[in-house]
Structure formats: structure tokens, C-alpha cells
Scaffold this motif. Structure first.
Motif, PDB file in Angstrom:
ATOM      1  N   GLY A 263      75.434  24.971  18.536  1.00  0.00           N
ATOM      2  CA  GLY A 263      75.985  24.449  19.777  1.00  0.00           C
ATOM      3  C   GLY A 263      75.072  24.657  20.963  1.00  0.00           C
ATOM      4  O   GLY A 263      74.891  23.761  21.794  1.00  0.00           O
ATOM      5  N   ILE A 264      74.457  25.844  21.055  1.00  0.00           N
ATOM      6  CA  ILE A 264      73.552  26.134  22.168  1.00  0.00           C
ATOM      7  C   ILE A 264      72.327  25.236  22.122  1.00  0.00           C
ATOM      8  O   ILE A 264      71.954  24.591  23.115  1.00  0.00           O
ATOM      9  N   ASN A 265      71.663  25.177  20.969  1.00  0.00           N
ATOM     10  CA  ASN A 265      70.428  24.406  20.860  1.00  0.00           C
ATOM     11  C   ASN A 265      70.655  22.919  21.102  1.00  0.00           C
ATOM     12  O   ASN A 265      69.940  22.292  21.894  1.00  0.00           O
ATOM     13  N   LEU A 385      67.809  28.332  24.971  1.00  0.00           N
ATOM     14  CA  LEU A 385      67.163  27.981  23.708  1.00  0.00           C
ATOM     15  C   LEU A 385      66.637  29.214  22.990  1.00  0.00           C
ATOM     16  O   LEU A 385      66.744  29.337  21.760  1.00  0.00           O
ATOM     17  N   ILE A 386      66.057  30.136  23.751  1.00  0.00           N
ATOM     18  CA  ILE A 386      65.572  31.387  23.150  1.00  0.00           C
ATOM     19  C   ILE A 386      66.739  32.176  22.558  1.00  0.00           C
ATOM     20  O   ILE A 386      66.662  32.692  21.437  1.00  0.00           O
ATOM     21  N   PHE A 387      67.845  32.247  23.298  1.00  0.00           N
ATOM     22  CA  PHE A 387      69.019  32.969  22.828  1.00  0.00           C
ATOM     23  C   PHE A 387      69.562  32.338  21.542  1.00  0.00           C
ATOM     24  O   PHE A 387      69.907  33.039  20.583  1.00  0.00           O
ATOM     25  N   GLY A 388      69.627  30.998  21.519  1.00  0.00           N
ATOM     26  CA  GLY A 388      70.092  30.307  20.313  1.00  0.00           C
ATOM     27  C   GLY A 388      69.173  30.548  19.127  1.00  0.00           C
ATOM     28  O   GLY A 388      69.638  30.694  17.989  1.00  0.00           O
ATOM     29  N   GLY A 389      67.866  30.621  19.394  1.00  0.00           N
ATOM     30  CA  GLY A 389      66.912  30.906  18.325  1.00  0.00           C
ATOM     31  C   GLY A 389      67.094  32.293  17.738  1.00  0.00           C
ATOM     32  O   GLY A 389      66.995  32.494  16.524  1.00  0.00           O
ATOM     33  N   ILE A 390      67.385  33.264  18.599  1.00  0.00           N
ATOM     34  CA  ILE A 390      67.611  34.635  18.128  1.00  0.00           C
ATOM     35  C   ILE A 390      68.831  34.704  17.219  1.00  0.00           C
ATOM     36  O   ILE A 390      68.811  35.353  16.162  1.00  0.00           O
ATOM     37  N   ILE A 391      69.903  34.023  17.615  1.00  0.00           N
ATOM     38  CA  ILE A 391      71.105  34.005  16.779  1.00  0.00           C
ATOM     39  C   ILE A 391      70.799  33.375  15.424  1.00  0.00           C
ATOM     40  O   ILE A 391      71.246  33.849  14.369  1.00  0.00           O
TER      41      ILE A 391
END
Length: 426
Positions: A263-265, A385-391
């Protein structure tokens, strides 16, 4: 007859029953037609917002109002998801695809009657009709791939289906700025808008005819062991089973991690696409065409990524990948994490969450642009985007569907009667 037999495999479902497996060449036509349907819907997503300044001039509405012509797609999906999923499970693929493409075509023709500066509400009504029916196509590529394609080509087939959505998005970036110019004379703008609306309506009409002729719900024989077993053990549709699949997914923590990152990305991506015209024009006046070309480049590179990563997935089953390819990869990963739940259910939830994030991000970044400028909207985009990548990195790589596709030690009765790779016309 011999040629037909050369494309069939048999394996034992239980001690007394054998099932036949077959790949039909027409499967590629079925997926291709579904991809055209997806394109006919997606081509209307940014039809107005990529030329926001021209629409504002012609209809005398605000830029926020124009943003809602694309955000309505995000808003309607969660509302229409459950009824659409119910119809997909109860009515079958062909019924739902026909309903979806007919609704999309009706919405496209409604917009023909909005060519007058005081008729923006007609255009908006057309958008509402178009995107009320998008639910029937966005979640279908994985379902069609599973029902029609062999286990070693499911990812590639799914990405072909998703390719249609990306193609439509690419066209929605580039066609409006090419066809509709920023004239001082409103009549000239209206004339060019009519060219745009008629062209899309005709495209949708032709696609409707192709769907009616070529699209089928499923092949006569299943394409894989898993599909054969699902057919053999098929439970009659009921509301109890329908809700049960949602309850199971609600308890799947790995799926919800994917849902949040997905959802974030994708939410950032679609909000950026929605506001691209405004972002570009802040720095480059009268650059509507350039904004469209930038959007086209964004989507085309993603389309290339979709195909490449679809092939890679079929070979490697490695699901951690980034941005536009995340659209298809996320679908496939979601099916792995939720197997054997219905494909349309898990994909429907993923898309619904994307739409919610998309609306939230569009409203948030729109306010940041209005009060602080584009730069201060782009910074949080990167942060999300960085946060979504970490998840994404922390999601366990549990491939339940792949485990099911592998022959278990107890089952040694799989009997290929001929070579596996031939196609037969269905």
C-alpha cells in the motif's frame, strides 16, 4: 487425435480417480484480451489530471476537483470490492469480465456528452461509472493465470495481464497532452477534448467485442495438478465460504505486512502520477506535453520491469523486488502467502489498501505542494518509499503455493504420458 494426446498428462487424485492436465494455446489470447480490458479502463485514470491546467481553464473548476477525477478510482475500489468479489466467486470469470468491460464502455461514452464548459459534472459521472467497474479487472490477472496457465508460466502470464493496466496508464499520460492543447479559445479545447473522448470510447467498444468473442472462464481441462485438485475438491459457492476466506486472511500476519508495504509503495506511486502535471508546471510553464512524456517514461520502464521480473519469478521464485515491478511481484507474493485462499480475495484486499493509501497520500502531498512547494512534498514521498522497503525486507519468504506445486513424498503416482511442453489449440 495423436497430437491432442501429446499435450495431456494424467495423475492420480486418489486411489480410484485420475485427472487429465492440458495447456491450451488459446490461453495467451484469453490473457491478451483481459489485458486489453485492463488497458481500456486504466487509459481513463489520468485522462483529466495530466492536463489539469487545461481542464481548469475549460470547465472553470479547481485543481483539487480535477484531482478527484483520478482519486475517484481509488475511492470507489474499497466500496465496490466486496460486491465485485462476491460476483467473481459466484458468477465466474467470463460473467465478471463482460460486466466490467460493458460498464467501462458505458462510462467512456457518457463523457462524450460533457463537451461544454458547464458540463464538468457529466465528465465526472462518466469517471464514476468507469471506475465503479474497475474492481472486476484489477484483481483478475492472477486468477486468470492460475486457471489457464502451467505452474512454470504463472508469473509471466500474470505480468502480461498486469501489463495491460500499465499500458493504459502510459497512454493516459501521453494521449491527453498530445491531443488537447492549451488554446486561448475554449471552443478549440472542447473540439480536441471530443477527439480524446471519442477515441477512448471506440477503443472500449472494440475491446468489448473482443472480450465477448474470445474470453472464456476456464479451459476444459486444468493446466496443473493444483488446479485439477481444486476442481476435484471444489466446494459449492456459499456466503459462509466467501466470508471464511476473509477471516483467514485477517489472521495472516505475513500477508498484512505485505499489504502495508504494498500500500505504501504503490500509494506513493499513484499519488505522484496524479499530481505530475502540477509538479512539472511549477517549474516549467506550458510543459503539459513534457509532463505526459515523463509519465510515459515512468510507466514504460516499469512495463519492461514487469515482463523481466515475471520471467525471473518463474525461474527463481524470489519475490523481494522494487517499485513499479512491485505491482506484479506483490500480487504474486500475496498469493504465495495466502494459498489456498481464493486469488481474487487476497488481491482484492491488496488493491483496496493501495487505493486508501493513494487517496491519503494525494491529499497530503497536495496540501504540501499548495503551502510549501513541490520540494517539500517530494521529501516525504522518498521517506515513505524507504519505510515501505524496510517492511518488505522483513516479510518471511513463505511460498505456500510453490510447496503445493511440488510433489509430496507420499504422492508418487504422477504419470506423465507424453512430453510436457506442447500446446494444443482449445
Amino acid at each position: 487425435m495423436d497430437a491432442e494426446k501429446k499435450n495431456i498428462e494424467k495423475f492420480e487424485l486418489d486411489k480410484s480417480e485420475y485427472a487429465e492436465i492440458k495447456l491450451y494455446a488459446i490461453r495467451w489470447i484469453v490473457m491478451g484480451v483481459a489485458s486489453l480490458y485492463a488497458a481500456s479502463n486504466a487509459i481513463q485514470w489520468l485522462e483529466y489530471s495530466i492536463i489539469t491546467n487545461i481542464i481548469v481553464k475549460y470547465y472553470g473548476v479547481s485543481s483539487v476537483t480535477v484531482d478527484w477525477t483520478s482519486m475517484i478510482a481509488m475511492g470507489l475500489y474499497p466500496v465496490c470490492m466486496l460486491p465485485a468479489m462476491y460476483l467473481i466467486n459466484k458468477g465466474g470469470l467470463r460473467f465478471c469480465v463482460l460486466v466490467g468491460i460493458i460498464g467501462t464502455t458505458i462510462g467512456a461514452w457518457i463523457k462524450i456528452f460533457s463537451i461544454r464548459p458547464d458540463l464538468f459534472w457529466v465528465s465526472f459521472m462518466g469517471q464514476v461509472v468507469v471506475f465503479a467497474f474497475q474492481t472486476f479487472i484489477l484483481s483478475l490477472p492472477p486468477k486468470i493465470a492460475a486457471v489457464w496457465f502451467g505452474p512454470n508460466e504463472i508469473s509471466t502470464a500474470c505480468f502480461i495481464g498486469i501489463f495491460g493496466t500499465q499500458l493504459g496508464t502510459a497512454l493516459s499520460f501521453v494521449l491527453p497532452p498530445l491531443i488537447v492543447k492549451n488554446h486561448d479559445n475554449l471552443d478549440e479545447i472542447g473540439q480536441e477534448l471530443s477527439y480524446l473522448f471519442y477515441g477512448i470510447a471506440v477503443f472500449c467498444t472494440v475491446t468489448t467485442i473482443l472480450v465477448f468473442i474470445f474470453f472464456k472462464s476456464e479451459p476444459p481441462l486444468p493446466p496443473s495438478k493444483v488446479q485439477a485438485e481444486l476442481r476435484a475438491n471444489k466446494v459449492p459457492f456459499s456466503m459462509e465460504e466467501f466470508w471464511k476466506s476473509y477471516k483467514v486472511l485477517m489472521m495472516n500476519k505475513n500477508f498484512w505486512l505485505l499489504t502495508i508495504s504494498f500500500g505504501i509503495n504503490l500509494g506513493v506511486y499513484i499519488s505522484f502520477c496524479t499530481m505530475l502535471n502540477q509538479i512539472i508546471l511549477e517549474y516549467f510553464a506550458n510543459a503539459e506535453k513534457d509532463a505526459g512524456l515523463i509519465g510515459l517514461l515512468l510507466v514504460v520502464t516499469g512495463m519492461i520491469g514487469l515482463i523481466i521480473f515475471g520471467i525471473i519469478l518463474d525461474k527463481t521464485k524470489k519475490y523481494k523486488i522494487f517499485q513499479t515491478a512491485y505491482y506484479g511481484v506483490g500480487f504474486e507474493f500475496g498469493l504465495e502467502l495466502t494459498y489456498p485462499q481464493p486469488e481474487s480475495t487476497s488481491i482484492g484486499i491488496l488493491i483496496a489498501i493501495v487505493q486508501v493509501f493513494g487517496i491519503g497520500f494525494t491529499l497530503l502531498f497536495g496540501q504540501l505542494i499548495a503551502y510549501f512547494g513541490t520540494f517539500w512534498a517530494l521529501i516525504p514521498m522518498v521517506g515513505f518509499l524507504i519505510f515501505g522497503g524496510i517492511i518488505t525486507l522483513i516479510i518471511p519468504n513463505k511460498l505456500l503455493r510453490q510447496e503445493a506445486l511440488q510433489e509430496s513424498p507420499e504422492r508418487t503416482t504422477f504419470l506423465p504420458v507424453i512430453e510436457k511442453n506442447g500446446d494444443a489449440l482449445g
